[in-house]
Design a protein around this motif. Structure first.
Motif, mmCIF file in Angstrom:
data_model
loop_
_atom_site.group_PDB
_atom_site.id
_atom_site.type_symbol
_atom_site.label_atom_id
_atom_site.label_comp_id
_atom_site.label_asym_id
_atom_site.label_seq_id
_atom_site.Cartn_x
_atom_site.Cartn_y
_atom_site.Cartn_z
ATOM 1 N N THR A 92 0.823 -1.205 0.000
ATOM 2 C CA THR A 92 0.000 0.000 0.000
ATOM 3 C C THR A 92 0.858 1.255 0.000
ATOM 4 O OG1 THR A 92 -1.773 -1.160 1.181
ATOM 5 C CG2 THR A 92 -1.817 1.249 1.228
ATOM 6 N N ALA A 93 1.883 1.279 0.838
ATOM 7 C CA ALA A 93 2.746 2.455 0.931
ATOM 8 C C ALA A 93 3.466 2.730 -0.380
ATOM 9 C CB ALA A 93 3.753 2.267 2.057
ATOM 10 N N THR A 94 3.843 1.672 -1.088
ATOM 11 C CA THR A 94 4.597 1.828 -2.332
ATOM 12 C C THR A 94 3.706 2.160 -3.513
ATOM 13 O OG1 THR A 94 6.271 0.252 -1.546
ATOM 14 C CG2 THR A 94 6.210 0.683 -3.918
ATOM 15 N N CYS A 95 2.538 1.547 -3.570
ATOM 16 C CA CYS A 95 1.751 1.577 -4.805
ATOM 17 C C CYS A 95 0.470 2.415 -4.761
ATOM 18 C CB CYS A 95 1.371 0.146 -5.202
ATOM 19 S SG CYS A 95 2.780 -0.911 -5.594
ATOM 20 N N ALA A 96 -0.056 2.691 -3.582
ATOM 21 C CA ALA A 96 -1.392 3.295 -3.503
ATOM 22 C C ALA A 96 -1.468 4.643 -4.209
ATOM 23 C CB ALA A 96 -1.825 3.420 -2.045
ATOM 24 N N SER A 97 -0.448 5.485 -4.056
ATOM 25 C CA SER A 97 -0.522 6.821 -4.662
ATOM 26 C C SER A 97 -0.494 6.757 -6.179
ATOM 27 C CB SER A 97 0.634 7.687 -4.149
ATOM 28 O OG SER A 97 1.882 7.151 -4.553
ATOM 29 N N VAL A 98 0.122 5.724 -6.737
ATOM 30 C CA VAL A 98 0.194 5.574 -8.188
ATOM 31 C C VAL A 98 -1.048 4.874 -8.731
ATOM 32 C CG1 VAL A 98 1.472 4.508 -10.093
ATOM 33 C CG2 VAL A 98 2.716 5.595 -8.213
ATOM 34 N N PHE A 99 -1.477 3.824 -8.070
ATOM 35 C CA PHE A 99 -2.628 3.059 -8.553
ATOM 36 C C PHE A 99 -3.948 3.765 -8.266
ATOM 37 C CE2 PHE A 99 0.524 -0.132 -9.042
ATOM 38 C CZ PHE A 99 0.008 -1.137 -9.837
ATOM 39 N N GLY A 100 -4.019 4.562 -7.196
ATOM 40 C CA GLY A 100 -5.251 5.263 -6.866
ATOM 41 C C GLY A 100 -6.392 4.300 -6.629
ATOM 42 N N PRO A 101 -7.564 4.544 -7.262
ATOM 43 C CA PRO A 101 -8.706 3.641 -7.072
ATOM 44 C C PRO A 101 -8.560 2.310 -7.806
ATOM 45 C CG PRO A 101 -9.265 5.356 -8.650
ATOM 46 C CD PRO A 101 -7.908 5.703 -8.100
ATOM 47 N N HIS A 102 -7.561 2.220 -8.671
ATOM 48 C CA HIS A 102 -7.327 0.973 -9.403
ATOM 49 C C HIS A 102 -6.820 -0.093 -8.427
ATOM 50 C CE1 HIS A 102 -6.683 -1.283 -13.092
ATOM 51 N NE2 HIS A 102 -5.473 -1.618 -12.678
ATOM 52 N N PRO A 103 -7.313 -1.331 -8.515
ATOM 53 C CA PRO A 103 -6.888 -2.372 -7.564
ATOM 54 C C PRO A 103 -5.380 -2.584 -7.572
ATOM 55 C CG PRO A 103 -8.799 -3.099 -8.841
ATOM 56 C CD PRO A 103 -8.337 -1.823 -9.471
ATOM 57 N N LEU A 104 -4.813 -2.739 -6.383
ATOM 58 C CA LEU A 104 -3.385 -3.014 -6.279
ATOM 59 C C LEU A 104 -3.094 -4.444 -6.730
ATOM 60 C CD1 LEU A 104 -2.531 -1.431 -2.805
ATOM 61 C CD2 LEU A 104 -2.376 -0.392 -5.083
ATOM 62 N N PRO A 105 -1.923 -4.686 -7.294
ATOM 63 C CA PRO A 105 -1.595 -6.054 -7.733
ATOM 64 C C PRO A 105 -1.369 -6.959 -6.533
ATOM 65 C CG PRO A 105 0.325 -4.630 -7.937
ATOM 66 C CD PRO A 105 -0.824 -3.737 -7.557
ATOM 67 N N PRO A 106 -1.732 -8.227 -6.634
ATOM 68 C CA PRO A 106 -1.485 -9.165 -5.530
ATOM 69 C C PRO A 106 0.011 -9.333 -5.286
ATOM 70 C CG PRO A 106 -3.062 -10.067 -7.111
ATOM 71 C CD PRO A 106 -2.459 -8.858 -7.746
ATOM 72 N N LEU A 107 0.390 -9.432 -4.033
ATOM 73 C CA LEU A 107 1.802 -9.549 -3.684
ATOM 74 C C LEU A 107 2.463 -10.770 -4.317
ATOM 75 C CD1 LEU A 107 1.817 -8.496 0.069
ATOM 76 C CD2 LEU A 107 3.178 -7.438 -1.749
ATOM 77 N N ASP A 108 1.745 -11.874 -4.415
ATOM 78 C CA ASP A 108 2.337 -13.114 -4.906
ATOM 79 C C ASP A 108 2.123 -13.333 -6.403
ATOM 80 O OD1 ASP A 108 3.392 -13.855 -2.424
ATOM 81 O OD2 ASP A 108 1.449 -14.629 -1.772
#
Length: 217
Positions: free
Chosen positions: A109-125
């Motif tokens: 979340t800390a790394t990707c949330a600001s870039v992805f915004g409302p778009h779902p974050l990719p699964p860690l695995d």
């Protein structure tokens, strides 16, 4: 800039506004790639002057910029997971004496949330190669942009071939452009989006340079 096989780009007289998304319109190729890497301080021009946020040497420009979406510089191995990529970036950013454990949901979340915004974050695995074109580029941007420098250079809008996903990408760049200056490039212009500027760039294509040389020879 010149290379072993002749001119790469230039001369170019270019002024990019501060803030928002600024789109350079020029053909894809080595000239455009070299120009973007020069703007981001990863390559020094062989002649002329370049000033980025008051800096005019590559080391200072480097510290003021992030660069993503340039295959020659930030290509991601396909057979690695999102978790591994984030862990590696966090370790790279950390002081040498810090122990950085494998990335968890909070790190994602800390790394990707600001870039992805409302778009779902990719699964860690999830493996990088299994992500969509849009998610792969957004992840590369997120990994490059962890320190939020004033300048973010994104190599190629044309990397995303779906019109819908391209619109989503531009929307995310516009959001980032509220706090950073974004420079990106495309063969064609961007329509339907409130970008800061769209700038046609001449002398950034080898074929064009060859024709210019013929006219001046």
């Amino acid at each position: 800039m010149r290379g072993p096989w002749g001119p790469v780009y230039g001369p170019i007289d270019l002024e990019i506004p501060t803030g928002g998304v600024n789109v350079l319109m020029c053909p894809a190729g080595s000239g455009r790639t070299a120009l973007l890497t020069t703007i981001a301080g990863r390559m020094a021009p062989q002649s002329g002057e370049l000033t980025v946020f008051g800096a005019n040497n590559t080391h200072e420009i480097f510290t003021r910029s992030a660069l993503a979406g340039i295959d020659e510089l930030d290509t991601v191995p396909e057979s690695v997971t999102v978790r591994d990529l984030i862990t590696e970036q966090l370790r790279w950013d950390a002081a040498w004496y810090r122990i950085v454990r494998r990335a968890d949901t909070n790190a994602l979340t800390a790394t990707c949330a600001s870039v992805f915004g409302p778009h779902p974050l990719p699964p860690l695995d999830e493996y990088f190669e299994e992500l969509s074109e849009l998610d792969r580029l957004l992840l590369r941007i997120a990994l490059a942009n962890t320190k939020r420098p004033p300048l973010l250079v994104v190599g190629n809008l044309d990397f995303v071939t779906s019109d819908l996903n391209r619109d989503l990408l531009i929307g995310r760049l516009i959001e980032l452009g509220c706090e950073q200056t974004i420079v990106t490039a495309t063969v064609n212009g961007v329509s339907g989006h409130d970008v800061r500027s769209q700038i046609p760039v001449a002398n950034a294509d080898r074929a064009e340079l060859s024709e210019t040389q013929k006219g001046t020879g």
